[in-house]
Scaffold this motif. Sequence first.
Motif, mmCIF file in Angstrom:
data_model
loop_
_atom_site.group_PDB
_atom_site.id
_atom_site.type_symbol
_atom_site.label_atom_id
_atom_site.label_comp_id
_atom_site.label_asym_id
_atom_site.label_seq_id
_atom_site.Cartn_x
_atom_site.Cartn_y
_atom_site.Cartn_z
ATOM 1 N N UNK A 252 0.821 -1.211 0.000
ATOM 2 C CA UNK A 252 0.000 0.000 0.000
ATOM 3 C C UNK A 252 0.858 1.265 0.000
ATOM 4 N N UNK A 253 1.971 1.222 0.715
ATOM 5 C CA UNK A 253 2.900 2.362 0.707
ATOM 6 C C UNK A 253 3.402 2.600 -0.718
ATOM 7 N N UNK A 254 3.787 1.521 -1.404
ATOM 8 C CA UNK A 254 4.274 1.663 -2.784
ATOM 9 C C UNK A 254 3.189 2.179 -3.721
ATOM 10 N N UNK A 255 1.982 1.656 -3.585
ATOM 11 C CA UNK A 255 0.894 2.097 -4.463
ATOM 12 C C UNK A 255 0.512 3.549 -4.191
ATOM 13 N N UNK A 256 0.469 3.922 -2.912
ATOM 14 C CA UNK A 256 0.214 5.323 -2.570
ATOM 15 C C UNK A 256 1.325 6.226 -3.075
ATOM 16 N N UNK B 4 12.087 7.551 -0.606
ATOM 17 C CA UNK B 4 11.516 7.469 0.748
ATOM 18 C C UNK B 4 10.387 6.445 0.813
ATOM 19 N N UNK B 5 9.607 6.346 -0.252
ATOM 20 C CA UNK B 5 8.541 5.338 -0.313
ATOM 21 C C UNK B 5 9.149 3.938 -0.305
ATOM 22 N N UNK B 6 10.185 3.736 -1.103
ATOM 23 C CA UNK B 6 10.857 2.430 -1.133
ATOM 24 C C UNK B 6 11.465 2.125 0.235
ATOM 25 N N UNK C 140 11.208 -1.038 5.209
ATOM 26 C CA UNK C 140 11.110 -1.170 6.665
ATOM 27 C C UNK C 140 9.987 -2.149 7.020
ATOM 28 N N UNK C 141 8.827 -1.993 6.362
ATOM 29 C CA UNK C 141 7.722 -2.933 6.605
ATOM 30 C C UNK C 141 8.128 -4.353 6.233
ATOM 31 N N UNK C 142 8.781 -4.509 5.087
ATOM 32 C CA UNK C 142 9.225 -5.840 4.658
ATOM 33 C C UNK C 142 10.224 -6.419 5.659
ATOM 34 N N UNK C 143 11.174 -5.610 6.100
ATOM 35 C CA UNK C 143 12.175 -6.092 7.053
ATOM 36 C C UNK C 143 11.521 -6.523 8.367
ATOM 37 N N UNK C 144 10.534 -5.757 8.824
ATOM 38 C CA UNK C 144 9.827 -6.134 10.053
ATOM 39 C C UNK C 144 9.109 -7.463 9.887
ATOM 40 N N UNK D 292 6.301 6.276 -10.971
ATOM 41 C CA UNK D 292 5.081 5.515 -10.638
ATOM 42 C C UNK D 292 5.162 4.052 -11.078
ATOM 43 N N UNK D 293 5.716 3.809 -12.269
ATOM 44 C CA UNK D 293 5.842 2.429 -12.741
ATOM 45 C C UNK D 293 6.800 1.625 -11.868
ATOM 46 N N UNK D 294 7.881 2.243 -11.462
ATOM 47 C CA UNK D 294 8.846 1.580 -10.583
ATOM 48 C C UNK D 294 8.179 1.144 -9.277
ATOM 49 N N UNK D 295 7.379 2.022 -8.689
ATOM 50 C CA UNK D 295 6.747 1.719 -7.402
ATOM 51 C C UNK D 295 5.637 0.670 -7.536
ATOM 52 N N UNK D 296 4.870 0.720 -8.608
ATOM 53 C CA UNK D 296 3.843 -0.315 -8.832
ATOM 54 C C UNK D 296 4.523 -1.668 -9.064
ATOM 55 N N UNK D 297 5.616 -1.659 -9.814
ATOM 56 C CA UNK D 297 6.388 -2.878 -10.060
ATOM 57 C C UNK D 297 6.841 -3.496 -8.735
ATOM 58 N N UNK D 298 7.353 -2.667 -7.834
ATOM 59 C CA UNK D 298 7.819 -3.164 -6.538
ATOM 60 C C UNK D 298 6.660 -3.713 -5.703
ATOM 61 N N UNK D 299 5.541 -2.999 -5.668
ATOM 62 C CA UNK D 299 4.364 -3.483 -4.933
ATOM 63 C C UNK D 299 3.928 -4.842 -5.473
ATOM 64 N N UNK D 300 3.947 -4.987 -6.795
ATOM 65 C CA UNK D 300 3.539 -6.250 -7.410
ATOM 66 C C UNK D 300 4.503 -7.377 -7.064
#
Length: 191
Positions: free
Chosen positions: A13-17, A38-40, A45-49, A118-126
Motif C-alpha cells: 500500500x505504501x508503494x501504491x500510494x 523514501x517510499x521504497x 522497513x515494513x518488509x524487514x519487520x 510511478x511504474x517503478x513503485x507499482x512494479x515493486x508493490x507487485x
Amino acid sequence: MLTPEHAVVAAMLVCLGGALLAIPAARNRTAAGWLSFLVVLASAVFVALGAGSVLINGPGQPVAFWALPRLGFALRIHVDGLTAIFLLLAATIALPASFYSIAYMRHYEGYGVARYYPHFLVFLAAMYGLVSTTDTMWFFFIFWQMMTLPGYALIRFEHRKPENIRAANKYLIMMQIACLATMAGAEILAV
C-alpha cells in the motif's frame, strides 16, 4: 501487533500510494526521485519487520484480506521462510536502485519522470504481492500483470530508441507466455 502478512500489505500500500503521489511530484525531477526513494525505504522497513519476524519466530498462518467466495477469489497473503528471503531480496535491490535513479534520471531531461517513478513503485508493490500470495490463480495473475505492465513501461522509458520498443515488446510477449505456463502448471498440480 503487526503480523508479517500485514507488514507485506502495508509495504504494498505504501508503494501504491507513493506511485500516485509520484505523478504530481514529477514536475520536479529531484523531488519525485526523493519521494520515490523514501517510499521504497518505508516499504523496505515494513518488509524487514515482517520478514525478520518470520525468520526469527517462524511463519504464522495465511491471512485473507479480501474475498469473493462465489468466484473462489481471495487475497490471502502468507510469509514463510522462502517468501521472507524473496521479500528481503526485492526490498534490498529496490533501495539502491531507487537511490541511484535520483541522479540517473538527470540524464533523461527529454523524458518525463512521471513515466518512470510511478511504474517503478507499482512494479515493486507487485513483486511483494507476487511472492507472498497463496492464490496461484486469481491473485497470482493480478500481481503478475501488475509486475509485467509497469516493467514493459520501464523498458520503453527511452521510447525514442526503436531497440527499446522492440525489447519491451519481446518482454511483454515472453512474460505473457511465462504467466500462462506458470498458471497451467499450477492448475495441473491442483488437480
